[in-house]
Each structure stands twice: as C-alpha cells, then as structure tokens.
Write an enzyme that holds these catalytic residues in place. Sequence first.
Site, PDB file in Angstrom:
ATOM      1  N   ASP A  63       1.133  -1.135   0.195  1.00 20.98           N
ATOM      2  CA  ASP A  63       0.120  -0.031  -0.217  1.00 20.98           C
ATOM      3  C   ASP A  63       0.528   1.221  -0.068  1.00 20.98           C
ATOM      4  OD1 ASP A  63       1.195  -0.326   2.653  1.00 20.98           O
ATOM      5  OD2 ASP A  63      -1.078   0.314   3.451  1.00 20.98           O
ATOM      6  N   HIS A  64       2.421   1.112   0.831  1.00 19.72           N
ATOM      7  CA  HIS A  64       3.359   2.478   0.608  1.00 19.72           C
ATOM      8  C   HIS A  64       3.246   2.396  -0.838  1.00 19.72           C
ATOM      9  CE1 HIS A  64       2.691   1.905   5.071  1.00 19.72           C
ATOM     10  NE2 HIS A  64       2.634   3.355   4.860  1.00 19.72           N
ATOM     11  N   ASP A 118       4.087  -1.456  11.271  1.00 21.41           N
ATOM     12  CA  ASP A 118       3.549  -0.100  11.595  1.00 21.41           C
ATOM     13  C   ASP A 118       2.979   0.786  12.706  1.00 21.41           C
ATOM     14  OD1 ASP A 118       3.154   1.659   8.449  1.00 21.41           O
ATOM     15  OD2 ASP A 118       1.377   2.078  10.525  1.00 21.41           O
ATOM     16  N   ARG A 377      -0.462  12.532  10.096  1.00 19.74           N
ATOM     17  CA  ARG A 377       1.632  13.111   9.978  1.00 19.74           C
ATOM     18  C   ARG A 377       1.163  14.566   9.608  1.00 19.74           C
ATOM     19  NH1 ARG A 377       4.324   7.816  10.490  1.00 19.74           N
ATOM     20  NH2 ARG A 377       2.801   7.600  13.806  1.00 19.74           N
ATOM     21  N   SER A 530       7.061   7.454  13.154  1.00 13.63           N
ATOM     22  CA  SER A 530       6.755   6.103  12.566  1.00 13.63           C
ATOM     23  C   SER A 530       7.736   4.882  12.966  1.00 13.63           C
ATOM     24  CB  SER A 530       7.682   5.801  10.540  1.00 13.63           C
ATOM     25  OG  SER A 530       7.866   4.861  10.476  1.00 13.63           O
ATOM     26  N   ARG A 532       9.247   3.148  11.191  1.00 14.41           N
ATOM     27  CA  ARG A 532      10.362   2.582   9.782  1.00 14.41           C
ATOM     28  C   ARG A 532      11.328   2.249  10.626  1.00 14.41           C
ATOM     29  NH1 ARG A 532       9.920   8.341   7.564  1.00 14.41           N
ATOM     30  NH2 ARG A 532       7.603   7.306   7.501  1.00 14.41           N
TER      31      ARG A 532
HETATM   32  C1  MIC Z   1       3.806   6.304   8.377  1.00 14.40           C
HETATM   33  O1  MIC Z   1       3.061   6.684   8.281  1.00 14.40           O
HETATM   34  O2  MIC Z   1       4.756   7.573   8.203  1.00 14.40           O
HETATM   35  C2  MIC Z   1       4.314   5.093   7.666  1.00 14.40           C
HETATM   36  C3  MIC Z   1       5.027   5.426   6.441  1.00 14.40           C
HETATM   37  O3  MIC Z   1       3.170   3.988   7.355  1.00 14.40           O
HETATM   38  C4  MIC Z   1       5.067   4.315   8.773  1.00 14.40           C
HETATM   39  C5  MIC Z   1       5.598   3.121   8.310  1.00 14.40           C
HETATM   40  C6  MIC Z   1       7.528   3.387   7.471  1.00 14.40           C
HETATM   41  O4  MIC Z   1       8.052   4.301   7.802  1.00 14.40           O
HETATM   42  O5  MIC Z   1       7.254   2.784   6.598  1.00 14.40           O
HETATM   43  C7  MIC Z   1       4.805   4.052   9.918  1.00 14.40           C
HETATM   44  O6  MIC Z   1       3.707   4.632  10.089  1.00 14.40           O
HETATM   45  O7  MIC Z   1       5.471   2.606  11.114  1.00 14.40           O
HETATM   46 FE1  SF4 Z   2      -0.795   4.727   5.522  1.00 10.75          FE
HETATM   47 FE2  SF4 Z   2       0.872   5.619   7.258  1.00 10.75          FE
HETATM   48 FE3  SF4 Z   2      -0.584   7.033   5.802  1.00 10.75          FE
HETATM   49 FE4  SF4 Z   2      -1.446   5.389   7.518  1.00 10.75          FE
HETATM   50  S1  SF4 Z   2       0.083   6.814   8.054  1.00 10.75           S
HETATM   51  S2  SF4 Z   2      -1.540   6.389   5.446  1.00 10.75           S
HETATM   52  S3  SF4 Z   2      -0.259   3.637   7.267  1.00 10.75           S
HETATM   53  S4  SF4 Z   2       1.986   6.521   5.188  1.00 10.75           S
END
Ligand code: MIC
Ligand code: SF4
Length: 635
Positions: A63-64, A118, A377, A530, A532
């Site tokens: 999905d990313h 995530d 975010r 995140s 990550r």
């Molecule tokens: C995000 O919302 O920052 C992400 C991308 O979903 C991350 C995961 C990632 O960095 O791949 C998260 O929330 O953990």
């Molecule tokens: Fe995707 Fe993270 Fe955004 Fe949710 S917050 S839509 S998991 S990138």
Amino acid sequence: MATVTEKILKEHLKEGKMEAGSEIGIKIDQTLTQDATGTMAYLEFEAMGKPKVDTELSVSYVDHNMLQTDFKNADDHDYLKSVAAKYGILFSRAGNGICHQVHLERFARPGKTLLGSDSHTPTAGGVGSLAIGAGGLDVAVAMGGGTFYLTMPKIVGVRLKGKLKPWSSAKDVILELLRRLDVKGGVGKVFEYFGEGVATLSVPERATITNMGAELGATTSVFPSDEVTKKYLDDQQRGGQWAELKADSENYDEIIEMDLSAVEPMVAKPHSPGNVAPITELEGKKVNQVILGSCTNSSFRDLMIAAKMLKGKKIHPDISFSLVPGSRQVYSMIAGNGALADIISSGARILESACGPCIGMGQAPRSGGITVRTFNRNFQGRCGTKDAEAYLVSPEVAVAIALKGEFIHPAKLGAYPEIENEKPFIDDSMIMKPPKDGSSVEIIRGPNIKPLPEMKSLEEELKKEVLIKTGDNITTDHIMPAGAQILPLRSNIPAISAFVFSQIDPEFPKRAKEKGGGFIVGGDNYGQGSSREHAAIAPLYLGVKAVIAKSWARIHKSNLVNFGIVPLTFENPADYDSIEQGDVLEISDFRSAIRKGQVAVKNVTKGTSFTTKADLSGRAVDVVLEGGEINYTKR
Ligand code: MIC
Ligand code: SF4
C-alpha cells in the site's frame, strides 16, 4: 475485575509481571506488514531460517510504495508476493487498500493481539483488538512464533459521554486529546475508551481515534467490543469472530473525561499533530490543496460525507482536491451507489486506494503551499514540499475548505448530511492465500534488494565525535525521510543511508562516513512517529554507535536496541546543553557500564563529564552487547 487492556494482556502474557514500567513478554496472534517496512521484515524473517510463520494469521500488504516510476517498487511487490507464498502468509495485492483499513474490515478480531510493522497498527483497536506497532524485526520474531517484549504500559481510561454533534467527528475527538496531551503525552500508556459515549461511535469512527492515538506516542489504544462491534463484524460476514469484551472495573491508572457533545471541529497546524486549535481560529485563511484519505479517514462514512457535501457543487477554482479511498471495499461501494460520480463531477482528482500523498508518494503541494489533509501526520517536508504548510482536519472540514477555498467551519455550508449504513462490498479476491506447502516456491529478488548490513558486537571503549545534535520531538521522518524518491530504497540500506537526516542536515551521511561513525545527541521524545527501522539500520550503516537523548519514543528506542545502537538517557537533562556537534565523547568500560545501567561519558573537547542511564531490560542489555537481535538470537 479488569480493564479490557488487562484482560487481553493477561490472556497473552508469557513473561514478566503486569506492573506498569516493567518489561513483559506477550504472545502475538496476528501480524501485519506493509511493503515499505515489509521487505526488511521478511529479509529478517528469512535470516531466521524458519520454514513457515507460526501465528494464527499473518498478512502482507502492499500500500505504500505504489508509484512505479522504475523497476524498484514493482520488484519489491514481487519479492513480497513470493515470500508470502513460501512462508504461509496472506498477500493483499497492490490496489486492495491501506493495510490498517483492510485489516480492520477483514481480519481484526476482538481480544486478539496484533503486531504490525507500522505505527498505525492500533487502528484495529477499533474492534477491541490489542494492536501494537513495532519495528520489522520484532514483527519477524513474532511471525516466527517468538515473544514480543514491551514495557507494561499505564492504562489510561478515556470516559466518553454524550454524542458528537453535527459537523464534529471522530477525528476531532483525537485532535482534542492531542490538544490536551501533545505528541508525547501518551508515551508508556494505553488509551482505553469506556463510558456511555462509546456506543454512539461506529467501528470506523472508533478506528479513526485508535489510529491517531499513535500521535500521542501511546503504546496502543483500544475500544471495548460491544453490540456495535458485533453489527460491524456481522456486516463483514465475520459475525462468528465476535466476542464481547468490556471493562468490568474502572481501575485505570488515570482517567480522562471527554464530553463528545462539547467537541468542536479542530485543526492540527504545522508541523506537528499536537499543535491543535479550533477551526474558528483559522477561518478565512486561503488554502491551495485539500486531500481526503489515509488510514485515519477514508472509511465508507468518510467518503460518503464527501460525496454528499460535493453533490451538485464544484471544487473551488484555487484548490486542487484529491480523494484516496482507504480500501477496495469502500472504493467499490461508492462506485456502486453512485457517490463516486458525484465526487468526480465536483472536480475531484481520484487516486488509487493506497497511502499515496500521506507518505509523500505524489500530490506534493506547490512551493510554500497550504495543504489541508485528513491524515494523521503533518511533519515538515512529509508532504514532499519542504516549505509547504500541512494542516490536519476531519473529512467534513476538508470538504468544506475544498468548496470554499479557505478555512471555514463546515456548518456554514448547510445542513449536515445524513449517511445511511450500507452492506459492505465483500470480495477477497485480491487477498492471495498461500499454498499448503510453499517449500518449493522460489523467492523473487530484484537488483534493488540488498542484504542487511553486518552487525558487530559492542566495543569496550568508544571515542567518537557527536555527529549531530537535534532538538525535541525529532521524528523518524527527520532521521530517515520517506517520499517518492527515497521510499523505493527501503530494501537497499547502502543506498537509503545517503538520505539520513537529509531534511535537516544534508551533510550528515558524508560527515558520519568521514568521521568513522560516532554519536547522535537528541532532546525529548527522540524518534517519535513512524515505526520504520530504517531510522536505526541506516544510521548503523553510517557508523552510529550510540544515541544520547533526554527521553524516547517507544518504537524507535526498541529499533535502536534491535540493531545494536545503544540508547543512552541523560541522567541530568541539563547536560544536553553542554554538548555541541563536533565534540569528542569518550566512554570506557562501555560493556560493563551498560550492565550496571549507568554509563559515564567524558566530553574530551570540553573537558567535562556527565552520566547517562542505559535504561534497558536484562534481555535488551544482552541484545545491544551482541550487536543486535539477529546476532543475539543466533548465539
Ligand atoms: C507512516 O505513516 O509514517 C508510515 C509510512 O506508515 C510508517 C511506516 C514506514 O515508515 O514505512 C509508520 O507509520 O510506521
Ligand atoms: Fe499509510 Fe502511514 Fe499514511 Fe497510514 S499513516 S496512510 S499507514 S503512510
């Protein structure tokens, strides 16, 4: 007599005592990964040498990394597909939707534990699952049947009373909590919702609240499982998976009162989800872009609000409005009932069902632009344009702004739309089931997939420079940015490491390499956001040995330990002031000091010294001494 959180934890407890602040180990029933963290998680799972996953259910979502501007993302999708088939994992194909939304719809279960790579995994708390975000390595261990370790959180009860009034929504409930508590107000805590107001919220509304509880820094958030949950699961043709789950005690460590009928439409202003004000404060401010979507706000209800408000109207000529349905289920529903046609004819730009603009995969606003999003975010630069200002709002506020061209209280645009519940469109044909025996499946590995860097056990003496000194609330987006350019490198640590801290200090990677590695000095709540683990692995690759900070975000601290970078906490936060970038710090007898929990640091440049705490459990101490979890499990 127990709270919902205690009931679930008690049933899954494998090690430790359920006393706030001490380490516990729990059994994980379900796991989820998404592609951006998943490639690393599965490389780690492969390294563990297990023939199959050992969970009740493991799902791998794509999905990313959906913009296929070259081979890299497509290669990663194929890698993930082949790994899933080989190891007994369900594979949700690109186009099927955002992991959290699809998991809520199709798999999340009351009373179960879910671990996801995530940070918004707590979305599943909307049906009463205890769902926790973690680094990929922790998820890989859980997939192998291993224990998940966490600090037993304090349990905060949020008592909801009353009912939301028209134009106020679930998003405003969590924004109101963020206004009160800010982005580190939830660290070390679970937020459990209770009280008569709970029954007035649908499951997707509850999920909006638990989703964005991540922004409080909370370990997770959870709702009880009641009649509303039962109806939701019935509609998803999963009624048999319902179980009632209610707190029969109000023995919370802390209670927060929230009167839903007093909640007003709110806005999180740049550049933090905790910087919240009522919409009335911003009215009249011009806007360039509006986007409705993300795992926080793209349920059927959210899309229908948009459709009803947009019907027969046109998007303001100065606004670019995009809509991103959260899952193929809800996308099909609005296509089937005609709502999509109303949205399209308003002038909206419709994107595929994925994270998309939320992670900077497209739709970056113009330079200096004002962008309003229903996401969770708004860290600086995350939208893809460094000098843009991102604001976070509810779907109703977003659409009102898209029509008016400026911030406006949505009530000024007319009557609140009535949304009727519809039976969900259920079609799991894009969720691929693994074969019974996957042992002969060949794993497909594109040229962008590079092995993990080697991890060495911790040195006894350390004399290195402070490579960077950061302020408070540094996010993992600052440490390891995402976006369309960098995300495709998630399975290639040498390549991605060239972007560490690139938003705030583009010289960092070069300097770290030239100096042969060193220290990072951070402020409060270091590593929020995140999950990550690249925010640990890439600095490790550049030679970072230890991070000294005033306080920590949970997931990032665990990720540092998992990869053998030592997280040290200032004993006296004022010592932070005495350090500058470029100072040489010296630690002797590092290994034994960590065992004792106290590490003395000499600032050779300044001729001073200070003490830090190695605030780690016995197991975590062994892990950092070995140079990370992979070495630790091997020995
Ligand atoms: C995000 O919302 O920052 C992400 C991308 O979903 C991350 C995961 C990632 O960095 O791949 C998260 O929330 O953990
Ligand atoms: Fe995707 Fe993270 Fe955004 Fe949710 S917050 S839509 S998991 S990138």
